[in-house]
Enzyme design. Structure first.
Site, mmCIF file in Angstrom:
data_model
loop_
_atom_site.group_PDB
_atom_site.id
_atom_site.type_symbol
_atom_site.label_atom_id
_atom_site.label_comp_id
_atom_site.label_asym_id
_atom_site.label_seq_id
_atom_site.Cartn_x
_atom_site.Cartn_y
_atom_site.Cartn_z
ATOM 1 N N LYS A 1 0.863 -1.183 0.000
ATOM 2 C CA LYS A 1 0.000 0.000 0.000
ATOM 3 C C LYS A 1 0.889 1.218 0.000
ATOM 4 O O LYS A 1 2.062 1.151 0.416
ATOM 5 C CB LYS A 1 -0.891 0.016 1.244
ATOM 6 C CG LYS A 1 -2.169 0.801 1.063
ATOM 7 C CD LYS A 1 -3.224 -0.003 0.323
ATOM 8 C CE LYS A 1 -4.520 0.759 0.154
ATOM 9 N NZ LYS A 1 -5.613 -0.134 -0.270
ATOM 10 N N ASP B 1 -6.896 4.326 -4.629
ATOM 11 C CA ASP B 1 -7.537 4.157 -3.318
ATOM 12 C C ASP B 1 -8.185 5.509 -3.003
ATOM 13 O O ASP B 1 -8.487 6.269 -3.922
ATOM 14 C CB ASP B 1 -6.490 3.712 -2.270
ATOM 15 C CG ASP B 1 -7.160 3.231 -0.979
ATOM 16 O OD1 ASP B 1 -7.729 2.134 -0.974
ATOM 17 O OD2 ASP B 1 -7.125 3.961 0.028
HETATM 18 P P1 NAD Z 1 -12.991 7.601 -2.710
HETATM 19 O O1 NAD Z 1 -11.976 8.635 -2.454
HETATM 20 O O2 NAD Z 1 -13.487 7.421 -4.093
HETATM 21 O O3 NAD Z 1 -14.265 7.863 -1.758
HETATM 22 C C1 NAD Z 1 -14.180 8.021 -0.391
HETATM 23 C C2 NAD Z 1 -15.534 8.522 0.079
HETATM 24 O O4 NAD Z 1 -15.580 8.512 1.500
HETATM 25 C C3 NAD Z 1 -15.850 9.958 -0.341
HETATM 26 O O5 NAD Z 1 -17.205 10.018 -0.764
HETATM 27 C C4 NAD Z 1 -15.681 10.758 0.944
HETATM 28 O O6 NAD Z 1 -16.483 11.899 0.961
HETATM 29 C C5 NAD Z 1 -16.143 9.740 1.939
HETATM 30 N N1 NAD Z 1 -15.695 10.017 3.294
HETATM 31 C C6 NAD Z 1 -14.483 10.427 3.722
HETATM 32 N N2 NAD Z 1 -14.502 10.582 5.051
HETATM 33 C C7 NAD Z 1 -15.743 10.217 5.474
HETATM 34 C C8 NAD Z 1 -16.390 10.147 6.729
HETATM 35 N N3 NAD Z 1 -15.743 10.459 7.839
HETATM 36 N N4 NAD Z 1 -17.676 9.730 6.757
HETATM 37 C C9 NAD Z 1 -18.342 9.417 5.638
HETATM 38 N N5 NAD Z 1 -17.780 9.468 4.433
HETATM 39 C C10 NAD Z 1 -16.509 9.851 4.345
HETATM 40 O O7 NAD Z 1 -12.383 6.241 -2.123
HETATM 41 P P2 NAD Z 1 -12.769 4.754 -2.501
HETATM 42 O O8 NAD Z 1 -11.825 4.285 -3.527
HETATM 43 O O9 NAD Z 1 -14.228 4.649 -2.728
HETATM 44 O O10 NAD Z 1 -12.354 4.000 -1.147
HETATM 45 C C11 NAD Z 1 -13.244 3.903 -0.034
HETATM 46 C C12 NAD Z 1 -12.811 2.749 0.842
HETATM 47 O O11 NAD Z 1 -12.840 1.543 0.069
HETATM 48 C C13 NAD Z 1 -11.399 2.837 1.409
HETATM 49 O O12 NAD Z 1 -11.364 2.201 2.664
HETATM 50 C C14 NAD Z 1 -10.599 2.015 0.414
HETATM 51 O O13 NAD Z 1 -9.393 1.528 0.986
HETATM 52 C C15 NAD Z 1 -11.578 0.914 0.135
HETATM 53 N N6 NAD Z 1 -11.340 0.178 -1.107
HETATM 54 C C16 NAD Z 1 -11.289 0.811 -2.304
HETATM 55 C C17 NAD Z 1 -11.106 0.077 -3.456
HETATM 56 C C18 NAD Z 1 -11.123 0.697 -4.821
HETATM 57 O O14 NAD Z 1 -11.091 -0.062 -5.783
HETATM 58 N N7 NAD Z 1 -11.204 2.007 -4.960
HETATM 59 C C19 NAD Z 1 -10.927 -1.300 -3.376
HETATM 60 C C20 NAD Z 1 -10.990 -1.919 -2.143
HETATM 61 C C21 NAD Z 1 -11.210 -1.165 -1.008
#
Ligand code: NAD
Length: 416
Positions: free
Chosen positions: A105, A145
């Protein structure tokens, strides 16, 4: 981020399952420590001419099973311990899914919301060059991410390619289609999550057509999860939130309308056909399925008992602390753990990498079919272990993953 140190949380998980499996303490110790950690402090010229020094990390937890794989996060709360934890979870996730990768990561401490596109590009390119010696299509393959996306990946791919002198699409996944991205990558994490929610509902005899959903986080994972659970699985999405707050309508929200509202106003808040709610209220919504899809450490000892959903499908990495896990287990809540529930993202990243290495691209039908097959078989394997060993799904997934990693390490032996 909350109070629990994510790395300590990740270590606790390994220790408890390692002991359950009867692994030697020296093996557990080895699995608890990342193999390689790189911290870089590097200058970036900001638009107003001044130079700012940023700190970034790339951590490779384990590569017994193959090259390392894992996303890059841009967030003010990024820390070495957070990146360590996230790299460990990637190792287990790839092992549960049977993907030939180890976990990694990366992250940069920054606030992308306050940076221009040009500043983000310069920061990304300089960071890529700083970590260049440890990434590569056969070494360590980054992906998007939190607050990074396909554009970020395109800059990394271009910077790497310029340095070696030829195009290397396989150095990152989650790229735009034009430069070797895969069809279906954008929604892959959420599509995989939908498949395992469908499996869980079948086991619990829950009819998804009369189920309600609350989603925390309306970014890549949360938005697509809301969309797919509503339009493909037939659920009613009643609440969603982002960093500015949440909204609720018990009669149902149309995820696409909320998406348009967020695009126009910058947040989900103040959507006209819903009432505003707080982050805590979102988590405690009376619903069938809760999808935490924002950051880690949100379901904790203090609020676990207030969670009303029967299924928690972890779109985010590490949203539930071990203590909250215990409370949910005792309540009979089915938690589909992050290393399974959100593994669709790395699975289609793997498909993208395979396509890039072969310069041969697949149809969306093929991607969806392969993703569904892998998610279904991994869910069945994890659920099978949870039944035979009488443990929850997270413990079962960890048991499978740790065994795979230990077997691979033993097969390779110790150097020198
Ligand atoms: P992203 O940046 O696209 O979205 C993150 C979202 O979370 C945003 O809408 C933001 O406003 C919101 N957010 C931030 N702080 C917050 C809070 N305190 N309360 C509520 N909402 C909040 O990120 P993403 O890629 O969607 O990733 C989200 C999660 O999923 C992370 O934990 C990431 O590690 C995990 N993840 C992502 C992927 C991927 O393919 N993108 C894959 C596996 C896991």
């Amino acid at each position: 981020m909350g109070q629990e140190n994510p790395y300590q949380m990740a270590v606790k998980q390994v220790q408890s399952v390692g002991r359950l499996l009867g692994l030697k303490e020296e093996t557990i110790d080895g699995l608890s420590k990342p193999r390689r950690e790189l911290t870089v402090n590097f200058p970036v010229r900001m638009d107003d001419g001044h130079v700012r020094t940023f700190t970034g990390f790339r951590v490779q937890h384990n590569h017994a099973r193959g090259p390392c794989k894992g996303g890059i996060r841009y967030h003010p709360n990024v820390s070495l311990d957070e990146v360590r934890a996230l790299s460990m979870w990637m190792t287990w996730k790839c092992a549960v899914m049977g993907l030939p990768y180890g976990g990694a990561k990366g992250g940069i401490i920054c606030n992308p919301k306050e940076m221009s596109k040009n500043e983000l590009e310069r920061m990304t390119r300089r960071f890529t060059s700083e970590i260049m010696m440890i990434i590569g299509p056969h070494k360590d393959i980054p992906a998007p991410d939190v607050y990074t996306d396909s554009q970020t990946m395109a800059w990394i791919m271009d910077t790497y390619s310029m340095s070696v002198g030829y195009p290397v699409p396989g150095v990152v996944t989650g790229k735009p289609l034009e430069i070797g991205g895969s069809k279906g990558r954008d929604e892959a994490t959420s599509r995989g999550l939908m498949y395992v929610v469908q499996d869980a509902a079948r086991i619990l005899n829950i009819d998804l057509k009369s189920s309600t959903v609350a989603v925390q986080g309306f970014g890549n994972v949360g938005w697509h999860a809301a969309r797919l659970l509503a339009y493909e699985a037939g659920c009613k999405v009643i609440a969603v939130s982002d960093s500015s707050g949440g909204i609720l309508n018990e009669n149902g929200l149309d995820p696409l309308e909320v998406f348009e509202h967020k695009r126009a106003t910058g947040s989900v808040k103040d959507f006209e056909r819903a009432e505003n709610i707080t982050q805590e209220e979102l988590l405690e919504t009376d619903c069938t399925i809760l999808v935490p899809a924002a950051l880690e450490d949100v379901i904790r000892r203090e609020n676990a008992d207030l969670i009303k959903a029967g299924i928690v499908a972890e779109g985010a990495n590490g949203p539930t602390t071990p203590e909250a896990d215990r409370i949910l287990r005792e309540k009979g809540t089915m938690v589909i753990p992050d290393i399974l529930a959100n593994a669709g993202g790395v699975t289609v990243s793997y498909f993208e990498w395979v396509q890039d290495l072969q310069f041969f691209f697949w149809s969306i039908e093929e991607i969806k079919k392969r993703l569904k097959d892998l998610m279904r078989s991994s869910f069945a394997a994890v659920h099978g272990v949870s039944k035979t060993q009488e443990v929850d799904l997270r413990t079962a997934a960890y048991m499978l993953a740790l065994k795979e990693v230990v077997r691979a390490a033993e097969a390779r032996g110790m150097f020198p």
